[in-house]
Design an enzyme around this catalytic site. Structure first.
Site, PDB file in Angstrom:
ATOM      1  N   GLU A 111      -5.280  -8.487   0.737  1.00 30.30           N
ATOM      2  CA  GLU A 111      -5.879  -8.357   1.997  1.00 30.30           C
ATOM      3  C   GLU A 111      -7.551  -7.999   1.827  1.00 30.30           C
ATOM      4  O   GLU A 111      -7.924  -7.210   0.745  1.00 30.30           O
ATOM      5  CB  GLU A 111      -5.623  -6.903   2.643  1.00 30.30           C
ATOM      6  CG  GLU A 111      -4.028  -7.094   3.393  1.00 30.30           C
ATOM      7  CD  GLU A 111      -3.448  -5.940   3.954  1.00 30.30           C
ATOM      8  OE1 GLU A 111      -4.396  -4.818   4.540  1.00 30.30           O
ATOM      9  OE2 GLU A 111      -2.478  -5.464   3.862  1.00 30.30           O
ATOM     10  N   GLU A 144       0.716  -1.274  -0.079  1.00 26.02           N
ATOM     11  CA  GLU A 144      -0.005  -0.035   0.042  1.00 26.02           C
ATOM     12  C   GLU A 144       0.766   1.372  -0.030  1.00 26.02           C
ATOM     13  O   GLU A 144       0.771   2.212   0.764  1.00 26.02           O
ATOM     14  CB  GLU A 144      -0.841   0.035   1.303  1.00 26.02           C
ATOM     15  CG  GLU A 144      -1.927  -0.987   1.044  1.00 26.02           C
ATOM     16  CD  GLU A 144      -3.065  -0.973   2.093  1.00 26.02           C
ATOM     17  OE1 GLU A 144      -3.212  -0.060   3.015  1.00 26.02           O
ATOM     18  OE2 GLU A 144      -4.080  -1.729   2.127  1.00 26.02           O
TER      19      GLU A 144
HETATM   20  C1  BGP Z   1      -4.422  -1.679   5.321  1.00 26.63           C
HETATM   21  C2  BGP Z   1      -3.063  -2.046   5.910  1.00 26.63           C
HETATM   22  C3  BGP Z   1      -3.165  -3.220   6.804  1.00 26.63           C
HETATM   23  C4  BGP Z   1      -4.180  -2.956   8.005  1.00 26.63           C
HETATM   24  C5  BGP Z   1      -5.409  -2.892   7.121  1.00 26.63           C
HETATM   25  C6  BGP Z   1      -6.612  -2.597   7.837  1.00 26.63           C
HETATM   26  O1  BGP Z   1      -4.494  -0.535   4.831  1.00 26.63           O
HETATM   27  O2  BGP Z   1      -2.398  -2.820   4.756  1.00 26.63           O
HETATM   28  O3  BGP Z   1      -1.802  -3.157   7.565  1.00 26.63           O
HETATM   29  O4  BGP Z   1      -4.053  -2.266   9.077  1.00 26.63           O
HETATM   30  O5  BGP Z   1      -5.350  -1.827   6.190  1.00 26.63           O
HETATM   31  O6  BGP Z   1      -6.691  -1.047   8.484  1.00 26.63           O
HETATM   32  P1  BGP Z   1      -6.897  -0.615   9.849  1.00 26.63           P
HETATM   33  O7  BGP Z   1      -6.180  -1.180  10.837  1.00 26.63           O
HETATM   34  O8  BGP Z   1      -6.777   0.835   9.624  1.00 26.63           O
HETATM   35  O9  BGP Z   1      -8.362  -0.844   9.914  1.00 26.63           O
END
Ligand code: BGP
Length: 473
Positions: free
Chosen positions: A373, A163
């Site tokens: 993800e 990301e």
């Molecule tokens: C993405 C990241 C992750 C994770 C996920 C959920 O952007 O790659 O590392 O954190 O989001 O986000 P959050 O924890 O802010 O809900």
């Protein structure tokens, strides 16, 4: 029957969010270690110092993954654990990841390695301001070279940068990630350097003849126009150019999209192209697109901006950016989508958006896609009997898996599906309140408690999905 035999049912994580052991065995500070120590930067001042202590408990966690039937586990390597100062190899760090990888393989789980999930060595931030200096290109490439040498024959899928669009925009534009800057030109500069570093890593991967695939993971929220008003449609197109294609074209085509560059010029923003940059980007084309999908994004023309528009982390249980007035505000504005429900953190729930994302990537790039993800962040309750009844998560995931299956039937090539996440873990700006896992980890912001693991209802659901290769949802 949508899912091919080799389809990988997996889950994902990131070093800083799970490992803990922040200063053990020769590990140096990352920018996140330092940043999260400063009061006010994170939700309730939480840090990843202990996180879920994966560093000491990975064997227990891998055993649970095996029990669930997990076929792939995406994890990241912490650069300052491998090189405390960003350059000198720390054998203890290298050996730790050998152990994790070997344990996964021994349990029949395919390791997917993310090279960079935001935890830059603080030493390099101090020395030359990290991603704002071209010096990082060589250091990053050398770090990658060490990983390729060490783990090259064990890892079939490599994710280079996780990301990049998020760590550059939250770090240099919205000022809610390190280094907490808000400056559009600096954001574009740091992003260009990150593109060069990414391309240089891919080039090195090819030169070393690593027999595996490499791609970057992109946080893609496909853009919708809120209405059929032509000016809203143009706004959504601009958002797509500047928030999506601006990264994905670079990964897939080795160059920036033409319209995005022109639009930036009209905003008086320029990319600092130096001799050799274009060639390097062209040499860095990825093998697959890594797709991190959480939600779609809806836009209106700037002049149609509504006061009520909800964006990302609007809940009180997170750190929210207060920056306004960025140059692209002249082109488009985020808007509500009345057809979608929101999560507790105001993220739009939109399984069809995943199908849209997969189809748009396929039509523009014709690349295979690894969903690196996807998941639901929610409050979970541990019952006295040690259960977590997370039917809302099952429902969310089920609808997204259906969308993937439809996209495959539409002609998309999908390598696998990594949910976020397997175990509950540290959320950058939401502490430990926002949970994503199949495995509940008993800790909160106030205390790491005993970090005991519990299987949620979704654990057994995913187990069935994997066992039936997506037939039984
Ligand atoms: C993405 C990241 C992750 C994770 C996920 C959920 O952007 O790659 O590392 O954190 O989001 O986000 P959050 O924890 O802010 O809900």
């Amino acid at each position: 029957m949508s899912f091919q035999e080799e389809f990988l049912w997996g889950s994902a994580s990131a070093a800083y969010q799970i490992e803990g052991a922040a200063n053990l065995d020769g590990k140096g500070d990352s920018i996140w270690d330092v940043y999260s120590r400063v009061p006010g930067n994170t939700f309730k001042n939480t840090t990843g110092e202990v996180a879920i202590d994966f560093y000491h408990r990975f064997e227990e966690d891998v055993a649970l993954m095996k029990e669930m039937g997990l076929q792939a586990y995406r994890f990241s390597v912490s650069w300052p654990r491998i090189m405390a100062d960003g350059r000198t190899v720390n054998r203890q760090g290298v050996e730790f990841y050998h152990k994790v990888i070997d344990t996964l393989i021994a349990n029949g789980i395919t390791p997917i390695l993310t090279i960079y999930h935001w935890d830059l060595p603080q030493a390099l931030q101090d020395e030359y301001q990290g991603w704002e200096s071209r010096d990082i290109i060589d250091d990053f490439t050398r770090y990658c070279e060490v990983l390729f040498e060490e783990y090259g024959d064990k890892i079939p899928y490599w994710v280079s940068l996780n990301e990049q669009n998020i760590f550059t925009s939250l770090g240099y534009l919205q000022a809610i990630h390190p280094p907490k800057v808000s400056d559009f030109q600096r954001f574009v500069n740091a992003n260009h350097i990150a593109n060069l570093a990414n391309a240089s890593a891919v080039k090195k991967f090819r030169e070393m003849g690593i027999e595996a695939k490499i791609g970057a993971s992109f946080a893609y929220s496909p853009a919708y126009a809120q209405s059929a008003k032509p000016e809203d449609v143009i706004a959504a197109e601009d958002a797509q150019e500047l928030q999506d294609l601006f990264w994905m074209d670079v990964y897939a085509k080795g160059r920036y999209p033409k319209i995005a560059l022109k639009r930036l010029e009209t905003l008086n923003i320029h990319i600092d192209f130096q001799p050799g940059d274009k060639e390097l980007l062209a040499a860095g084309v990825c093998d697959f697109m890594g797709l991190n999908y959480y939600q779609s994004a809806t836009f209106v023309a700037a002049e149609n901006k509504q006061k009520t528009a909800q964006t990302g982390n609007a809940s009180q249980v997170s750190v929210v950016s207060e920056i306004s007035d960025i140059p692209t505000d002249k082109l488009f504005a985020r808007a509500d989508n009345e057809y979608l429900e929101m999560t507790d953190w105001n993220w739009a729930v939109d399984p069809n958006g995943l199908r849209v994302a997969l189809r748009r990537i396929t039509s523009r790039y014709e690349l295979p896609i690894l969903i690196s993800e996807n998941g639901l962040g929610a409050f979970d309750t541990l019952t006295e009997e040690g259960k977590v009844h997370d039917d809302y998560r099952i429902d969310f995931l089920r609808r997204h898996v259906e969308a993937i299956s439809e996209a495959i039937d539409d002609g998309c090539e999908v390598i696998g599906y990594c949910t976020w996440s397997c175990q509950d873990l540290f959320s950058w700006l939401n502490g430990y309140a926002k949970r994503y896992g199949f495995i509940y980890v008993d800790r909160d912001e106030e205390s790491a408690k005993e970090l005991k693991r519990y299987k949620k209802d979704s654990f057994y659901w995913y187990q069935k999905v994997i066992e039936t290769n997506g037939e039984q949802l």
